[in-house]
Design a protein around this motif. Structure first.
Motif, mmCIF file in Angstrom:
data_model
loop_
_atom_site.group_PDB
_atom_site.id
_atom_site.type_symbol
_atom_site.label_atom_id
_atom_site.label_comp_id
_atom_site.label_asym_id
_atom_site.label_seq_id
_atom_site.Cartn_x
_atom_site.Cartn_y
_atom_site.Cartn_z
ATOM 1 N N ASP A 172 0.845 -0.735 -0.553
ATOM 2 C CA ASP A 172 -0.150 -0.053 -0.245
ATOM 3 C C ASP A 172 0.862 1.441 -0.279
ATOM 4 N N ASP A 173 1.825 0.952 0.762
ATOM 5 C CA ASP A 173 2.701 2.097 0.800
ATOM 6 C C ASP A 173 3.153 2.328 -0.114
ATOM 7 N N PHE A 174 3.726 1.664 -1.359
ATOM 8 C CA PHE A 174 4.414 1.937 -2.609
ATOM 9 C C PHE A 174 3.554 2.508 -3.233
ATOM 10 N N GLN A 175 2.435 2.169 -3.003
ATOM 11 C CA GLN A 175 1.026 2.203 -4.532
ATOM 12 C C GLN A 175 1.512 4.194 -3.767
ATOM 13 N N GLU A 176 0.868 4.333 -2.964
ATOM 14 C CA GLU A 176 0.988 5.457 -2.825
ATOM 15 C C GLU A 176 2.083 6.408 -3.046
ATOM 16 N N PHE A 177 3.406 5.876 -2.862
ATOM 17 C CA PHE A 177 4.958 6.568 -3.355
ATOM 18 C C PHE A 177 5.232 6.562 -4.637
ATOM 19 N N LEU A 178 4.398 5.550 -5.471
ATOM 20 C CA LEU A 178 4.440 6.122 -7.360
ATOM 21 C C LEU A 178 3.522 6.765 -7.101
ATOM 22 N N LEU A 179 2.575 6.974 -6.688
ATOM 23 C CA LEU A 179 1.305 8.072 -7.380
ATOM 24 C C LEU A 179 2.182 9.738 -7.340
ATOM 25 N N GLU A 180 2.381 9.338 -5.468
ATOM 26 C CA GLU A 180 3.178 10.451 -5.233
ATOM 27 C C GLU A 180 4.328 11.529 -5.847
ATOM 28 N N ARG A 181 5.499 10.020 -6.376
ATOM 29 C CA ARG A 181 6.237 10.424 -7.441
ATOM 30 C C ARG A 181 6.169 10.953 -8.770
ATOM 31 N N ALA A 182 4.982 10.164 -9.397
ATOM 32 C CA ALA A 182 4.309 11.095 -10.811
ATOM 33 C C ALA A 182 3.770 12.397 -10.182
ATOM 34 N N THR A 183 3.168 13.060 -9.458
ATOM 35 C CA THR A 183 2.654 13.988 -8.916
ATOM 36 C C THR A 183 3.921 14.726 -8.751
ATOM 37 N N ASP A 184 4.690 14.776 -8.081
ATOM 38 C CA ASP A 184 6.147 15.220 -8.407
ATOM 39 C C ASP A 184 6.202 16.058 -9.200
ATOM 40 N N PHE A 185 6.630 15.073 -10.301
ATOM 41 C CA PHE A 185 7.309 14.969 -11.546
ATOM 42 C C PHE A 185 6.541 16.067 -12.344
ATOM 43 N N ARG A 186 5.684 15.650 -12.212
ATOM 44 C CA ARG A 186 4.131 16.790 -13.351
ATOM 45 C C ARG A 186 4.564 17.767 -12.677
ATOM 46 N N GLU A 187 3.943 18.397 -11.225
ATOM 47 C CA GLU A 187 3.969 19.832 -10.988
ATOM 48 C C GLU A 187 5.372 20.000 -11.268
ATOM 49 N N SER A 188 6.879 19.887 -11.122
ATOM 50 C CA SER A 188 8.328 20.100 -11.323
ATOM 51 C C SER A 188 8.220 20.540 -13.472
ATOM 52 N N HIS A 189 7.418 19.809 -13.819
ATOM 53 C CA HIS A 189 7.864 20.459 -15.103
ATOM 54 C C HIS A 189 6.306 20.816 -15.616
ATOM 55 N N THR A 190 6.011 21.446 -14.993
ATOM 56 C CA THR A 190 4.884 22.176 -15.628
ATOM 57 C C THR A 190 4.491 23.709 -15.576
ATOM 58 N N VAL A 191 4.851 24.387 -15.536
ATOM 59 C CA VAL A 191 5.004 26.102 -15.747
ATOM 60 C C VAL A 191 3.655 26.475 -16.451
ATOM 61 N N THR A 192 3.324 27.924 -15.656
ATOM 62 C CA THR A 192 2.394 29.048 -16.410
ATOM 63 C C THR A 192 3.058 30.088 -17.067
#
Length: 480
Positions: A389-409
């Motif tokens: 369960d922790d690993f599933q959540e970790f992957l979602l958080e990791r992917a979310t952080d990556f998306r946010e760090s590569h999205t620019v206004t």
């Protein structure tokens, strides 16, 4: 860069080569004999089955029923909805001969099933009492691909396609948005892909639709992947196929229809969202094997260790964990470790005579810097369930952080071009198709969606300085 037999090209060196190597070395898929086709191997198909089972349950929970419709569609059916056939025309595969004779009317291998299902809806619906009609089918479709890519764009692929008929626009739109929410939840909660839900611009709509909605995921090369779409078709197909009903006053009215689909492209999305230079990284909910146990022993000790490993495997399976014992005698433990790392297994256990004597197993996670840790054999099922369960959540958080760090206004063209070179840009746009084409020709970026949750904002187009059209920023990016 030197690579051993099991290695792959680093993502930073060539993401496309990395992807092509991973999907074959992880034993997911092979190229089929006909151009653009694929053979999905058991390990890859199991990922699809797990996704399919979850999505199928959610579809049924929202009141839809599964049916099946023919793969061969008369050419005249597609021509009855002009915009639809025009939109699919370059992708159509046509059967002109069968049974040793030329057919009087060519048959189309379905690119999607709006037309044949519309014909059936017209037969099955006569009164408001027959509505809503909520159908789904699991099927294959054929769209002739000039630039195929395994899982992402293939001539034949697997999917589900929902088709519904309603009494009015409000009900049909509610259905369209409900299924968009289902797709978002499946992507986020099962595939650990943090997609952005939004509406497609007019130039990106499904052929024949009034409105098209999408969930867009960011891959680890910064490109977007359209991961599922839903369409409000208005009365366009109802007019073409005579899908109508008598209301409670006896007046004949046209139905409002929808369609929506998610495909094996999602398997490609999982690979590109989570994978790294060692191969696949699978979210536990989609991993064919969530835990692999590797027994390590020789000679007289081998059978004792293997017996304990098999007993542990039974306990893990009873706890609901998908487990596999890798007892291949012909390969070394090191090869097995690398093999399952390539294939993305979330957790690996190693058990040797010393571990067995201590009542422990060595645990290695597919991602993480903590190295191998010892866990108790007595509490292994409970511990592993929590860790998965922790690993599933970790992957979602990791992917979310990556998306946010590569999205620019962005508010200017230089900022826009820099943003879409490595990720996504949030920008105001005029809404003109010719401006979209201009942006695409200059940067290869297209409007991925108008995010549903974006705040209201107005101003001028990032490209042409005309007034913005949507009352909020549009998400732009290069895509698959």
């Amino acid at each position: 860069m030197a690579r051993d037999e099991r290695g792959v090209t680093p993502q930073s060196e060539d993401f496309s080569s990395w992807y092509n190597e991973v999907v074959t070395k992880a034993q997911l898929v092979e190229r089929g004999p006909a151009r653009g086709t694929m053979v999905i191997r058991p390990y890859g198909y199991r990922i699809w089955e797990l996704l399919q089972a979850d999505l199928d349950g959610r579809i049924k929970d929202t009141g839809h029923e599964n049916a099946y419709f023919p793969m061969l569609i008369p050419e005249s059916y597609l021509k009855r909805e002009a915009e639809h056939v025009e939109g699919f025309s370059p992708e159509l595969a046509v059967v002109t001969h069968a049974g040793g004779k030329e057919l009087e009317e060519p048959l189309i291998l379905r690119p999607t099933s709006e037309t044949v299902i519309g014909e059936m809806m017209a037969k099955w619906i006569s009164s408001y009492r027959d509505l809503p009609l909520l159908l789904n089918q699991w099927a294959n479709v054929v769209r002739w691909e000039l630039r195929p890519r395994l899982f992402l764009r293939t001539t034949e692929f697997l999917w589900q396609e929902g088709h519904t008929a309603h009494a009015d626009e409000a009900e049909a739109m509610a259905e369209t948005l409900q299924m968009l929410d289902v797709y978002e939840r499946v992507a986020r909660d099962v595939a650990a892909i943090p997609v952005v839900p939004g509406e497609k611009t007019p130039g990106e709509r499904f052929a024949g639709a009034v409105k098209t909605f999408t969930v867009e995921g960011m891959m680890r090369d910064g490109k977007a992947l359209q991961s599922g779409t839903t369409h409000y078709l208005g009365t366009n197909f109802a007019k073409a196929f005579g899908i109508q009903f008598a209301d409670d006053a006896g007046r004949l009215e046209l139905c409002h229809t929808t369609s929506w689909g998610m495909s094996t492209r999602m398997v490609g999305g999982v690979i590109m969202t989570h994978g790294d230079d060692k191969g696949l990284v699978l979210p536990p909910k989609l991993a064919p094997y969530q835990v692999v146990i590797v027994p390590i022993a020789r000679g007289d000790q081998a059978e004792t260790v293997l017996e304990a490993v098999r007993e542990l495997a039974v306990r893990l399976k009873t706890a609901g964990i998908r487990v596999h014992v890798d007892d291949r005698p012909q390969v070394s433990p090191g090869f097995k470790f690398n093999d399952w790392e390539m294939r993305g297994v979330p957790m690996r256990l190693e058990i040797g005579p010393r571990d067995l004597a201590a009542g422990t197993a060595l645990l290695a996670k597919r991602l993480g810097d903590e190295g191998k840790t010892a866990i108790s054999l007595d509490t292994a099922p409970e511990v592993l369930l929590d860790l998965l369960d922790d690993f599933q959540e970790f992957l979602l958080e990791r992917a979310t952080d990556f998306r946010e760090s590569h999205t620019v206004t962005v508010d200017d063209w230089d900022g826009f071009t820099a943003a879409v070179a490595t990720g996504w840009a949030r920008a105001l746009h005029c809404g003109r198709p010719e401006c979209e084409e201009d942006i695409k020709s200059e940067t290869a970026a297209t409007p991925r969606c108008i995010p549903l949750e974006a705040p209201a904002e107005s101003g001028t187009c990032v490209r042409c300085n005309a007034p913005s059209a949507y009352g909020k920023r549009v998400l732009f990016g290069r895509s698959y």
